[in-house]
Scaffold this motif. Structure first.
Motif, short mmCIF file in Angstrom:
data_model
loop_
_atom_site.label_atom_id
_atom_site.label_comp_id
_atom_site.label_asym_id
_atom_site.label_seq_id
_atom_site.Cartn_x
_atom_site.Cartn_y
_atom_site.Cartn_z
N ASP A 254 0.82 -1.21 0.00
CA ASP A 254 0.00 0.00 0.00
C ASP A 254 0.86 1.26 0.00
OD1 ASP A 254 -1.89 -1.87 0.21
OD2 ASP A 254 -2.33 -1.52 2.33
N ARG A 255 1.91 1.24 0.82
CA ARG A 255 2.76 2.43 0.90
C ARG A 255 3.50 2.66 -0.40
NH1 ARG A 255 4.52 0.89 6.26
NH2 ARG A 255 3.17 1.91 7.77
N GLU A 256 3.99 1.57 -1.01
CA GLU A 256 4.72 1.71 -2.27
C GLU A 256 3.83 2.31 -3.35
OE1 GLU A 256 7.66 -2.18 -1.83
OE2 GLU A 256 5.83 -2.28 -3.00
N VAL A 257 2.63 1.75 -3.47
CA VAL A 257 1.73 2.23 -4.51
C VAL A 257 1.35 3.69 -4.24
CG1 VAL A 257 -0.52 1.88 -5.59
CG2 VAL A 257 0.84 -0.08 -4.92
N ILE B 40 4.12 9.43 4.52
CA ILE B 40 4.32 8.01 4.23
C ILE B 40 5.75 7.60 4.57
CG2 ILE B 40 4.40 6.33 2.36
CD1 ILE B 40 2.14 7.85 1.05
N ILE B 41 6.71 8.46 4.18
CA ILE B 41 8.11 8.11 4.43
C ILE B 41 8.40 8.09 5.93
CG2 ILE B 41 10.48 8.87 4.07
CD1 ILE B 41 9.50 9.97 1.34
N ASN B 53 2.04 6.20 14.88
CA ASN B 53 1.52 5.57 13.67
C ASN B 53 1.28 6.66 12.65
OD1 ASN B 53 -1.01 6.78 14.19
ND2 ASN B 53 -1.60 5.08 15.49
N GLU B 54 0.80 6.26 11.47
CA GLU B 54 0.65 7.24 10.39
C GLU B 54 -0.32 8.38 10.76
OE1 GLU B 54 1.13 4.18 8.53
OE2 GLU B 54 2.67 4.87 7.14
N ALA B 310 -7.03 -0.54 -0.71
CA ALA B 310 -6.29 -0.27 0.53
C ALA B 310 -5.46 0.99 0.40
CB ALA B 310 -5.41 -1.47 0.88
N THR B 311 -4.84 1.17 -0.79
CA THR B 311 -3.99 2.34 -0.98
C THR B 311 -4.81 3.62 -0.96
OG1 THR B 311 -2.53 1.01 -2.35
CG2 THR B 311 -2.31 3.40 -2.52
N ILE B 312 -5.94 3.62 -1.68
CA ILE B 312 -6.76 4.82 -1.74
C ILE B 312 -7.26 5.15 -0.34
CG2 ILE B 312 -8.87 5.81 -2.69
CD1 ILE B 312 -8.43 4.03 -5.13
N SER B 313 -7.68 4.12 0.39
CA SER B 313 -8.14 4.33 1.76
C SER B 313 -7.02 4.88 2.63
CB SER B 313 -8.63 2.99 2.30
OG SER B 313 -8.68 2.99 3.68
N PHE B 314 -5.83 4.34 2.46
CA PHE B 314 -4.67 4.79 3.23
C PHE B 314 -4.35 6.26 2.94
CE2 PHE B 314 0.03 5.22 3.01
CZ PHE B 314 0.29 5.14 4.37
#
Lengths: 541, 541
Positions: A254-257, B40-41, B53-54, B310-314
């Protein structure tokens, strides 16, 4: 979407659902998303059909639903469907172009880079000159008199902008790789050129035109082209470096994308912030990401990025055509143009004829000149191919509409002739997309694919590349017989400069770039990935 | 994002880049996307850290950059960072909740559905009553006098809305499946309840309160709950049916993924259009899509949807926290509240104390009542688990802020005490997210995971399910000894109603639903997919 809301937010506050937002916004979003679903389903059902594609389906569906909305609201709803340049340039265009860069066949693209640059730069300038001159000569005679010299030049720039989105849909990268890379690559470079021309026209001082002005324009273009490209490459390399360094050994899909998406978009925004061509930037960032970053991520990230980017791009494309279709029936513009049907048709057909002539005026000459320099028969561009290059680039799309709005709708004193220009632009875009778009596929089939003789393609000169690589490797291994080999490779380098540049780049890439930024073969785990393997085997064949 | 633009569009038109859009919009977008990348990084670098956490990273980064913007612009830029309810409810929340439904462990969720409903409905009502009453009793004494009875009730509804987004980040679905399903499931149901309560408070006629009012509210809630759920299920089934029927045998990953995305979003929009709870709808559409649609698509589509959603949600989650952080420093609100630090702290701590008490007042009693009905020791909710359920649901998030804005900022005559309520809401949200969010992970570790005794979990009652299924199958095969078997299975059904309901559902699903809508085992090709297999083996163990 924010276009809808911005408009909607001007409505009285009473029109509110219980759920904290405007009912009108929600209705508009519902209609749009339902139509998008319908486009996908209908587009799929029409898949076998040679004449239709998703763009045309979306355009016609948009027109149809625009008509329904107009009927239901009795001509009142046009405001809801305003075309927003912001929505288009900020949110819809970047994913399309990024995906194009991400999925483009890099080898094919760079092999034809000289042709692409010639078409994209000189071709656009020629087209710009012819359209501007033609409009200047014809428009006075058909009753359009209120335009200034600046407007004529702007029209030239606006109608020189080809539509790379529609090209992506009518040409197939696998069936006609050469034509695809030429026409699509030209479209990307053309965007930068059009923007430079358009901005130049806006800022030019018409009273002091000299040879220096042209030189200045050239300087601006070169600056724009190289800085935009460099920014895209830097963004791509940065993403590759971050993912390779930070995520090494403990990957999180997820983080990569997310990081790839965000950095690509950030590069586009930065380019716009610096007044560069965001399209060029995001295109090159897509190329670099597919070359390095894509190989540094996990297998699931690769599949996800490949398809997610394509999906987002696909949705954006469909959305644009739907939007253009719905916008075309904006009743206010048609009313305020106040022109008779005759004048409208005259203006539109003049513009479209000039587009055809302007494109013919550079495709055929430049192709012929290139053919003179190529000795081997297989590498020449045949007339049938030239014809398709000419034909497939005639379509004008959302960029043209957006530029036209920017020129003729944003000024505070929108005259009736300004509205006429906008409605004519819409007619040209609809006509070229629907008619030319639907004929292109059958045309290519008829002209090229049924033909048995091998055309200019990547198959014809790959052996010599393989030969060359073999020689260089031999050269490194056995240095005693090196001198004669080196001579031979030098001769090859002289005769096939493009291929040797590619070879030298490969060598540089393997030695300096990949160890730092990753890439195929330079990350610890290399499970087979669909495209990677296909490309690999293609290159080694 | 359109919030930024709407604000920006009110700026003079001169502030324009050459690229057709506002410079300020582009700057804001650049800053936001750069900050998202940074989140993210940094979030990745802090991965091993138990405290961060994020969400917290994003919140603090947002606060920091809000401070920088404030300093750079010398207190002028607050308008750029307005919190927009539209942006939040239309674009950021739906993907988060959809993804939660898509990735939720369905078995665990439905096994605990009775607890989830008890917590989500009765718990929220209890919490609403306590907070409203507490605010009514305390606020007059600490100098807040201008609020009406309606405002007190609204505050109760606003602070009863838990934050399901933050819960997703602090609880781990794999480590503590039972707690996760309870707390997260409660959060989803809680949303529907809060919206019903909030809307009821808005429309209630305070002069005519009777027993009928409560009954009416219950009716509204039941209508809302069931129609929202039904709409979500219908949307999910429709997507499954379309993909199974139309795409049969000739799949296209991009179209499948696009259709799933668009239909999920469409269901949310339709629910909002019909004044239902879009969150419940999109949650159930996610559940149904993961049960049916996901199994009808290609292997690449499965991987893509799983990770893309998952990525979009993140990204949306990170964006929300960044946004809340930046918004917290909006200098105008702090100025116009005009309250002393003392009053601010008094109001905020009163609110937070009431949140704590209101949650304790239903978590512990409901858990105890449930324990009385459970005979077996392993199925009881221990006090430590009750404590974590209480603790993990204390966090308030973006929903609370959005509701608070809707109540106190949208009215035309924003008094200083309205501003005070908004700033206090921000303080409560920041405090609960940062402090409670960062302590939850270590707390769970300390209380549960280091403990060796097996807790209430899905392992403890699976054997009986397997037993039951075996019996039913035997029953069907050999009918001569059926009567005694039937009695035994009837006895099992009486003692374990939840499990038999699940079994009956499986039977119904296999016989009627899957043949029509597809699903695991009912599509021609079933290559092993990561989650599907894991779930399968878990269910059969």
């Amino acid at each position: 979407m924010e276009a809808l809301e911005t408009t909607v937010s001007q409505l009285p506050a009473q029109v509110k659902g219980s759920s904290f937002f405007n009912l009108t916004t929600v209705i508009a979003l519902c209609v749009f998303f339902a139509l998008l679903c319908a486009c996908i389903i209908i587009g799929h059902l029409l898949h076998g059909n040679r004449w239709a594609n998703e763009s045309i389906t979306a355009l016609l569906l948009g027109l149809g639903s625009g008509g329904v909305v107009l009927l239901v609201s009795k001509g009142e709803s046009s405001k809801l469907l305003n075309f927003s340049e912001n929505l288009f340039f900020l949110y819809l265009l970047p994913p399309i172009i990024f995906n194009a860069g991400f999925q483009v066949k890099k080898k094919q693209f760079f092999k034809n880079i000289s042709m692409i640059l010639l078409f994209g730069v000189f071709g656009t300038v020629i087209s710009f000159c012819i359209i501007s001159l033609g409009v200047f000569l014809v428009f006075n005679r058909i009753g359009v008199t209120s335009l200034t010299v600046q407007d004529y030049l702007a029209v030239g720039a606006i109608f020189s902008a080809t539509d790379s989105v529609c090209t992506l849909q009518v040409l197939n990268q696998d069936e006609t790789p050469f034509l695809y890379s030429i026409v699509f690559g030209e479209g990307v470079v053309n965007d930068a050129t059009s923007i430079v021309l358009y901005n130049a026209v806006q800022s030019i001082d018409l009273k002091n035109i000299s040879g220096l002005t042209a030189l200045k324009l050239l300087g601006t273009f070169l600056y724009l082209f190289f800085t935009s490209t460099a920014l895209g490459i830097v963004a791509g390399l940065l993403s590759a470096f971050i993912i390779k360094t930070l995520y090494f050994g403990r990957h999180s899909t997820d983080r990569e994308v997310a990081l790839m998406m965000l950095m690509a978009y950030l590069s586009y925004m930065l380019a716009e912030l610096m007044d560069l061509s965001g399209i060029l930037t995001v295109f090159f960032s897509g190329i670099v990401m597919s070359h390095y970053t894509w190989h540094n991520v996990t297998e699931s990230s690769r599949i996800t990025t490949k398809h997610a980017f394509a999906t987002i791009s696909f949705i954006s494309e469909t959305f644009i055509f739907l939007y253009v279709g719905m916008d075309a029936l904006d009743i206010d513009k048609w009313k305020s143009s106040g022109a008779s049907a005759g004048t409208s048709i005259a203006v539109s057909s003049t513009l479209f004829a000039l587009v055809l002539v302007g494109r013919a005026a550079f495709v055929f000459p430049i192709s012929s000149i290139r053919n003179c320099f190529k000795k081997r028969d297989g590498t020449k561009i045949e007339f049938r191919q030239q014809f398709i290059i000419w034909w497939a680039g005639v379509m004008r799309g959302a960029v043209t509409i957006a530029l036209s709005y920017s020129e003729f709708a944003s000024s505070s004193d929108t005259s009736s002739q300004d509205s006429l220009m906008i409605t004519s632009t819409i007619i040209v875009v609809l006509f070229s997309t629907v008619v030319f778009g639907s004929i292109t596929k059958p045309l290519i089939e008829a002209l090229l694919l049924r033909h048995s003789r091998p055309m200019i393609s990547d198959a014809s000169d790959l052996p010599s590349l393989e030969d060359l690589r073999f020689l260089f490797i031999e050269n490194g291994d056995q240095s005693e017989q090196g001198s004669s080999q080196r001579k031979r490779s030098l001769r090859l380098l002289m005769t096939n400069p493009g291929i040797s540049v590619h070879y030298l780049w490969r060598k540089f890439d393997d030695r300096f770039m990949r160890p730092v930024f990753g890439g195929r073969g330079f990350v610890p785990f290399v499970p087979g990935s669909p495209t990677g393997e296909a490309e690999e085997s293609q290159e080694n064949s």
